[in-house]
Design a protein around this motif. Structure first.
Motif, PDB file in Angstrom:
ATOM      1  N   ILE A   1      99.133 -90.332  54.293  1.00 45.21           N
ATOM      2  CA  ILE A   1     100.124 -89.269  54.237  1.00 45.21           C
ATOM      3  C   ILE A   1     101.499 -89.893  54.459  1.00 45.21           C
ATOM      4  N   PHE A   2     102.467 -89.464  53.647  1.00 49.20           N
ATOM      5  CA  PHE A   2     103.839 -89.967  53.691  1.00 49.20           C
ATOM      6  C   PHE A   2     104.738 -88.859  54.216  1.00 49.20           C
ATOM      7  N   PHE A   3     105.494 -89.137  55.283  1.00 50.82           N
ATOM      8  CA  PHE A   3     106.386 -88.139  55.881  1.00 50.82           C
ATOM      9  C   PHE A   3     107.844 -88.484  55.599  1.00 50.82           C
ATOM     10  N   LEU A   4     108.645 -87.463  55.301  1.00 44.44           N
ATOM     11  CA  LEU A   4     110.072 -87.672  55.056  1.00 44.44           C
ATOM     12  C   LEU A   4     110.884 -86.633  55.824  1.00 44.44           C
ATOM     13  N   PRO A   5     111.769 -87.086  56.743  1.00 49.73           N
ATOM     14  CA  PRO A   5     112.627 -86.130  57.451  1.00 49.73           C
ATOM     15  C   PRO A   5     113.676 -85.531  56.522  1.00 49.73           C
ATOM     16  N   ALA A   6     114.185 -84.373  56.883  1.00 46.72           N
ATOM     17  CA  ALA A   6     115.246 -83.722  56.115  1.00 46.72           C
ATOM     18  C   ALA A   6     116.461 -84.647  56.011  1.00 46.72           C
ATOM     19  N   TYR A   7     117.139 -84.575  54.864  1.00 40.90           N
ATOM     20  CA  TYR A   7     118.391 -85.276  54.570  1.00 40.90           C
ATOM     21  C   TYR A   7     118.228 -86.781  54.364  1.00 40.90           C
ATOM     22  N   GLN A   8     117.011 -87.300  54.392  1.00 43.94           N
ATOM     23  CA  GLN A   8     116.806 -88.714  54.111  1.00 43.94           C
ATOM     24  C   GLN A   8     116.752 -88.917  52.598  1.00 43.94           C
ATOM     25  N   ILE A   9     117.386 -89.990  52.103  1.00 46.08           N
ATOM     26  CA  ILE A   9     117.330 -90.298  50.670  1.00 46.08           C
ATOM     27  C   ILE A   9     115.913 -90.695  50.295  1.00 46.08           C
ATOM     28  N   THR A  10     115.427 -90.157  49.165  1.00 50.55           N
ATOM     29  CA  THR A  10     114.096 -90.532  48.686  1.00 50.55           C
ATOM     30  C   THR A  10     114.063 -90.550  47.167  1.00 50.55           C
TER      31      THR A  10
END
Length: 303
Positions: free
Chosen positions: A89-98
């Motif tokens: 599972i890959f997690f990404l916080p808000a406002y992080q560039i992806t």
């Protein structure tokens, strides 16, 4: 593929995320965010053309995670790219560039995004403080053992069924998500000393402000004002929490943004200098080379 000459890296709200994705991805079925304003879930299986899958660099005002039960995917967090091999599972916080670069044709699983305010039935929830996988500096990929994978899959199957119903039961969504995060917390590494809690909180808020306002402000005093602290106190908190200065983080964010624009936009170096730093091209080039060891032109040619 380019993000567009007229834009900076787009920051997408819930209602904009689907439209942005639809430019390059066709989901079957398409499920609207309208009836579920703070939560969205899709099966990875419902991407109709995985060969052409590519989501351009962007930010979201929402957190997201990408869960693979089968197959492989490649996605970035900031300037780092990660290969996701199921089960993971890959997690990404808000406002992080992806940028989501590819999904294998045999990929299966779930994609989900949600707003932190979905947890308003709980006391104040700070995901990055309680769950290491939501921190900006953490490795976003969690490899899962079979028993944990099955628990997560069961929860997401239930969330997917709830999502397809007409009524919007935010409490159920939040409870299932929190149960999943607690299960994953047990298998992830996250230690933050209690006596440094306030320093980490100020630093987290500062990083969040940088991701939101980097095109507006390039001075520490501006960010200190946003956070209602003095510049000296902000710098002390950042130094204590991560052994860097507030200026170090500001420079890192400027370089991250500049590198992403050089790689993925149609802006030339002079336009990036003005847009990002309001600087002359020569001043911007000196700053970029001091931080990276390469001129903007050399970096563009290598990437």
């Amino acid at each position: 593929m380019k993000i567009g000459k007229e834009n900076s890296i787009p920051i997408l709200s819930s209602y904009e995320i689907s439209n942005f994705h639809m430019h390059s991805i066709e989901w079957l079925p398409i499920i609207s965010n309208t009836k579920h304003p703070d939560f969205h879930i899709n099966r990875v299986d419902d991407i109709s053309d995985k060969k052409s899958f590519h989501v351009l660099p962007h930010r979201k005002t929402y957190h997201d995670f990408f869960f693979l039960t089968k197959g492989t995917s490649k996605r970035s967090k900031g300037l780092n790219s990660y290969v996701i091999n199921a089960p993971a599972i890959f997690f990404l916080p808000a406002y992080q560039i992806t940028e989501h670069k590819m999904i294998s044709e045999d990929a299966e699983g779930f994609y989900c995004h949600f707003h932190e305010k979905i947890f308003d039935i709980f006391p104040k929830i700070l995901l990055s403080e309680q769950y290491g996988f939501f921190q900006y500096q953490s490795n976003p990929v969690l490899q899962l053992q079979p028993n944990t994978k099955q628990v997560v899959e069961n929860i997401l199957e239930r969330l997917f069924l709830l999502y397809r119903k007409e009524e919007y039961n935010k409490n159920l969504f939040s409870l299932y998500l929190m149960a999943m995060f607690e299960e994953l917390k047990a298998v992830s590494v996250h230690t933050v000393a209690k006596n440094r809690k306030s320093n980490y909180e100020i630093t987290k808020r500062y990083k969040h402000a940088l991701t939101k306002h980097i095109y507006e402000f390039q001075n520490i005093s501006d960010y200190a004002n946003l956070l209602n602290v003095t510049p000296n106190y902000l710098n002390k908190c950042v130094k204590t929490a991560i052994d860097k200065t507030a200026q170090d983080l500001l420079k890192e964010m400027l370089i991250l943004e500049a590198k992403t624009l050089i790689q993925h936009s149609e802006l030339n170096i002079s336009e990036i200098a003005v847009k990002l730093c309001d600087q002359t091209p020569s001043n911007f080039a000196r700053f970029f080379k001091k931080q990276t060891g390469l001129s903007p032109k050399e970096y563009a040619e290598k990437n």
